[in-house]
Motif scaffolding. Structure first.
Motif, PDB file in Angstrom:
ATOM      1  N   GLN A 280      14.110  14.817  -9.208  1.00 11.54           N
ATOM      2  CA  GLN A 280      15.467  14.695  -8.672  1.00 11.54           C
ATOM      3  C   GLN A 280      15.657  15.568  -7.434  1.00 11.54           C
ATOM      4  OE1 GLN A 280      17.443  15.716 -12.388  1.00 11.54           O
ATOM      5  NE2 GLN A 280      18.468  13.735 -12.382  1.00 11.54           N
TER       6      GLN A 280
ATOM      7  N   GLU B 151      13.927  14.062  -4.525  1.00 12.28           N
ATOM      8  CA  GLU B 151      14.648  12.913  -3.973  1.00 12.28           C
ATOM      9  C   GLU B 151      15.822  13.354  -3.105  1.00 12.28           C
ATOM     10  OE1 GLU B 151      15.590  10.667  -7.482  1.00 12.28           O
ATOM     11  OE2 GLU B 151      13.539   9.926  -7.693  1.00 12.28           O
ATOM     12  N   VAL B 152      16.540  14.382  -3.548  1.00 11.46           N
ATOM     13  CA  VAL B 152      17.671  14.903  -2.761  1.00 11.46           C
ATOM     14  C   VAL B 152      17.158  15.453  -1.434  1.00 11.46           C
ATOM     15  CG1 VAL B 152      19.407  16.749  -2.654  1.00 11.46           C
ATOM     16  CG2 VAL B 152      19.187  15.346  -4.720  1.00 11.46           C
ATOM     17  N   HIS B 153      16.073  16.226  -1.496  1.00 19.77           N
ATOM     18  CA  HIS B 153      15.524  16.793  -0.259  1.00 19.77           C
ATOM     19  C   HIS B 153      14.981  15.693   0.654  1.00 19.77           C
ATOM     20  CE1 HIS B 153      14.058  19.802   2.446  1.00 19.77           C
ATOM     21  NE2 HIS B 153      12.817  19.388   2.322  1.00 19.77           N
ATOM     22  N   ALA B 154      14.394  14.645   0.061  1.00 17.51           N
ATOM     23  CA  ALA B 154      13.887  13.528   0.867  1.00 17.51           C
ATOM     24  C   ALA B 154      15.018  12.867   1.641  1.00 17.51           C
ATOM     25  CB  ALA B 154      13.191  12.508  -0.034  1.00 17.51           C
ATOM     26  N   LYS B 155      16.192  12.745   1.020  1.00 17.61           N
ATOM     27  CA  LYS B 155      17.344  12.166   1.720  1.00 17.61           C
ATOM     28  C   LYS B 155      17.764  13.052   2.883  1.00 17.61           C
ATOM     29  CE  LYS B 155      19.048   9.506  -2.143  1.00 17.61           C
ATOM     30  NZ  LYS B 155      19.985   9.426  -3.241  1.00 17.61           N
ATOM     31  N   ARG B 156      17.728  14.377   2.670  1.00 15.56           N
ATOM     32  CA  ARG B 156      18.063  15.299   3.760  1.00 15.56           C
ATOM     33  C   ARG B 156      17.043  15.172   4.894  1.00 15.56           C
ATOM     34  NH1 ARG B 156      18.244  19.906  -0.018  1.00 15.56           N
ATOM     35  NH2 ARG B 156      20.173  19.582  -1.151  1.00 15.56           N
TER      36      ARG B 156
ATOM     37  N   SER C 113      15.285  12.610   5.681  1.00 14.14           N
ATOM     38  CA  SER C 113      15.371  11.319   6.368  1.00 14.14           C
ATOM     39  C   SER C 113      16.401  11.350   7.494  1.00 14.14           C
ATOM     40  CB  SER C 113      15.686  10.193   5.387  1.00 14.14           C
ATOM     41  OG  SER C 113      17.004  10.288   4.923  1.00 14.14           O
ATOM     42  N   ARG C 114      17.325  12.296   7.422  1.00 17.68           N
ATOM     43  CA  ARG C 114      18.285  12.440   8.517  1.00 17.68           C
ATOM     44  C   ARG C 114      17.606  12.983   9.772  1.00 17.68           C
ATOM     45  NH1 ARG C 114      21.974  15.711   4.951  1.00 17.68           N
ATOM     46  NH2 ARG C 114      22.357  14.226   3.299  1.00 17.68           N
TER      47      ARG C 114
ATOM     48  N   THR D  20      10.458   9.711   6.560  1.00 15.81           N
ATOM     49  CA  THR D  20      10.329  10.059   5.146  1.00 15.81           C
ATOM     50  C   THR D  20       9.518  11.351   5.031  1.00 15.81           C
ATOM     51  OG1 THR D  20       8.242   8.895   4.824  1.00 15.81           O
ATOM     52  CG2 THR D  20      10.278   7.598   4.538  1.00 15.81           C
TER      53      THR D  20
END
Length: 158
Positions: free
Chosen positions: A31, A34-39, A41-42, A47
């Motif tokens: 989890q 996944e949160v860090h991956a979203k950050r 991606s900005r 990725t």
């Protein structure tokens, strides 16, 4: 009507006392990843795996796709698609070997080098800070334990 036989190891009653805490720890890592991956991606829409590929290439003068595949733990097919995308973005270049035209070298473009100068770390900043505050032996022990856990997960059927 025949009864389906289910292996005993899937019953929770037979589970080791470590199963639940291990699963919870793995799930929390997933989890948080996944949160860090979203950050991440900005940052340029890349990725974490694409950033990792660029970081590995930034540390090398040039590298073949097969060598890179081993370093980033991706199959050749998965890596190929990522390399195509990074090339489209102008972040890496492919260069034919002068002696062996079948060999293709991967290297960062100037834009790739510039991006790496400002890219975020692959690990979440809070984790990095707390990890860096550990003693050296704890950093080694934690790294070894995570690598071993990943190795154990690698063979799901065995």
């Amino acid at each position: 009507m025949s009864e389906k036989i289910v292996p005993a190891e899937i019953y929770a009653a037979d589970a080791s006392p470590f199963e639940m805490p291990l699963f919870q720890a793995l799930r929390r890592l997933q989890q948080d990843g996944e949160v860090h991956a979203k950050r991440l991606s900005r940052f340029g829409g890349l990725t974490p795996m694409q950033l990792m590929i660029l970081q590995v290439l930034a540390g090398e003068t040039r590298m073949t796709a097969s060598a890179l595949s081993g370093r980033v733990s991706l199959t050749a097919a998965t890596l190929s698609g990522m390399l195509d995308r990074l090339e489209e973005l102008g972040l890496l270049q492919r260069q034919r070997d002068d002696q062996d035209r079948r060999r293709q070298w991967l290297l960062l473009s100037d834009a790739g080098h510039a991006l790496m100068q400002q890219s975020p770390t692959l690990l979440p900043p809070g984790f990095r800070r707390r990890f860096d505050a550990l003693s050296e032996w704890e950093r080694h022990a934690l790294t070894a334990a995570l690598l071993r856990a990943a190795e154990l997960c690698g063979d799901a059927e065995g």
